[in-house]
Scaffold this active site. Sequence first.
Site, PDB file in Angstrom:
ATOM      1  N   GLY A   1     -20.454  48.137 -29.719  1.00 39.65           N
ATOM      2  CA  GLY A   1     -20.972  49.540 -30.460  1.00 39.65           C
ATOM      3  C   GLY A   1     -21.732  50.418 -29.188  1.00 39.65           C
TER       4      GLY A   1
ATOM      5  N   ASN B   1     -29.630  42.992 -26.220  1.00 36.42           N
ATOM      6  CA  ASN B   1     -29.459  43.369 -25.195  1.00 36.42           C
ATOM      7  C   ASN B   1     -30.813  41.937 -23.863  1.00 36.42           C
ATOM      8  OD1 ASN B   1     -32.188  43.876 -25.173  1.00 36.42           O
ATOM      9  ND2 ASN B   1     -31.413  45.349 -26.382  1.00 36.42           N
TER      10      ASN B   1
ATOM     11  N   GLY C   1     -27.653  48.846 -33.685  1.00 32.65           N
ATOM     12  CA  GLY C   1     -26.624  47.296 -34.553  1.00 32.65           C
ATOM     13  C   GLY C   1     -27.129  46.824 -34.835  1.00 32.65           C
ATOM     14  N   VAL C   2     -25.940  45.567 -34.345  1.00 36.01           N
ATOM     15  CA  VAL C   2     -25.927  44.414 -34.844  1.00 36.01           C
ATOM     16  C   VAL C   2     -27.258  43.305 -34.817  1.00 36.01           C
ATOM     17  CG1 VAL C   2     -25.195  43.268 -33.146  1.00 36.01           C
ATOM     18  CG2 VAL C   2     -24.647  42.644 -35.381  1.00 36.01           C
ATOM     19  N   ASP C   3     -28.071  43.706 -33.459  1.00 36.42           N
ATOM     20  CA  ASP C   3     -29.300  43.485 -33.050  1.00 36.42           C
ATOM     21  C   ASP C   3     -30.466  43.274 -34.349  1.00 36.42           C
ATOM     22  OD1 ASP C   3     -31.395  42.017 -31.382  1.00 36.42           O
ATOM     23  OD2 ASP C   3     -30.719  42.903 -30.110  1.00 36.42           O
TER      24      ASP C   3
ATOM     25  N   TYR D   1     -22.537  49.334 -26.395  1.00 39.92           N
ATOM     26  CA  TYR D   1     -22.548  49.579 -25.104  1.00 39.92           C
ATOM     27  C   TYR D   1     -20.814  50.382 -24.494  1.00 39.92           C
ATOM     28  CZ  TYR D   1     -26.574  46.790 -23.311  1.00 39.92           C
ATOM     29  OH  TYR D   1     -27.419  46.406 -22.868  1.00 39.92           O
TER      30      TYR D   1
ATOM     31  N   SER E   1     -20.575  44.241 -27.152  1.00 39.73           N
ATOM     32  CA  SER E   1     -20.560  45.680 -26.533  1.00 39.73           C
ATOM     33  C   SER E   1     -19.640  46.553 -27.200  1.00 39.73           C
ATOM     34  CB  SER E   1     -19.629  45.398 -24.617  1.00 39.73           C
ATOM     35  OG  SER E   1     -19.961  44.109 -24.329  1.00 39.73           O
TER      36      SER E   1
ATOM     37  N   ASP F   1     -20.141  41.625 -42.787  1.00 39.29           N
ATOM     38  CA  ASP F   1     -21.923  42.255 -42.039  1.00 39.29           C
ATOM     39  C   ASP F   1     -22.311  40.535 -41.439  1.00 39.29           C
ATOM     40  OD1 ASP F   1     -24.672  42.248 -41.750  1.00 39.29           O
ATOM     41  OD2 ASP F   1     -24.951  42.358 -43.393  1.00 39.29           O
ATOM     42  N   ILE F   2     -22.321  40.271 -40.569  1.00 37.61           N
ATOM     43  CA  ILE F   2     -22.196  39.215 -39.766  1.00 37.61           C
ATOM     44  C   ILE F   2     -23.614  38.502 -40.884  1.00 37.61           C
ATOM     45  CG2 ILE F   2     -23.812  39.369 -37.392  1.00 37.61           C
ATOM     46  CD1 ILE F   2     -21.356  37.436 -36.560  1.00 37.61           C
TER      47      ILE F   2
END
Length: 171
Positions: A123, A24, A32-34, A125, A121, A10-11
């Site tokens: 996930g 985005n 997602g990660v965002d 995207y 990109s 996990d980042i």
Amino acid sequence: MPHITIVRGDITVQRVDAIVNAANESCLGGGGVDGAIHRAAGPELLQACRRLPEQRPGVRCPTGKAVVTPGFLLPARYVIHAVGPRYHEPNAAFLLASAYWSALELAEGLGVRTIAFPAISCGAYGYPAAEAAPIAIKVCREREWCLEEIRFVLFNDETYEAFERALAGTG
Ligand code: ADP
């Protein structure tokens, strides 16, 4: 040359100077990660993102570019918001390389020594990890980046294995 490392995980919990968000163009959060980064950094991150200047209506960071905010409650001092392309967009490979390149340039300018990237990109995207990973690794090796460590933090087996192969030069 920076040390390129890959880990599964996990980042948001990485102890590095900067983590990169797969953002985005609006930079106002997403899934997602965002979403994970916004939850971990706390509400001040969204406030900081809203303050980023719009370069076009609704666009705080065009595709292929990167912008920075503080990390707030994260262990990382900075969040670098990089915008990758959707897979079927024209020039997607160029724009993906550009997103990594822009994030690394911004990090260098901030004096960052250690940076962690997600698989931008790969996930929502829709970029296949097997195609994205060699592009990411190539950008890291293309220049003598003034960083100690570039860490890829991969969230699932498919992305981890793709980056493992790309790093070994077999991707
Ligand atoms: P994009 O819209 O650029 O495709 P996503 O967030 O949908 O961005 O996905 C990018 C990658 O990040 C995917 O491989 C996804 O599995 C991964 N991911 C999701 N959550 C995390 C997390 N907490 N840490 C690291 N990677 C994550």
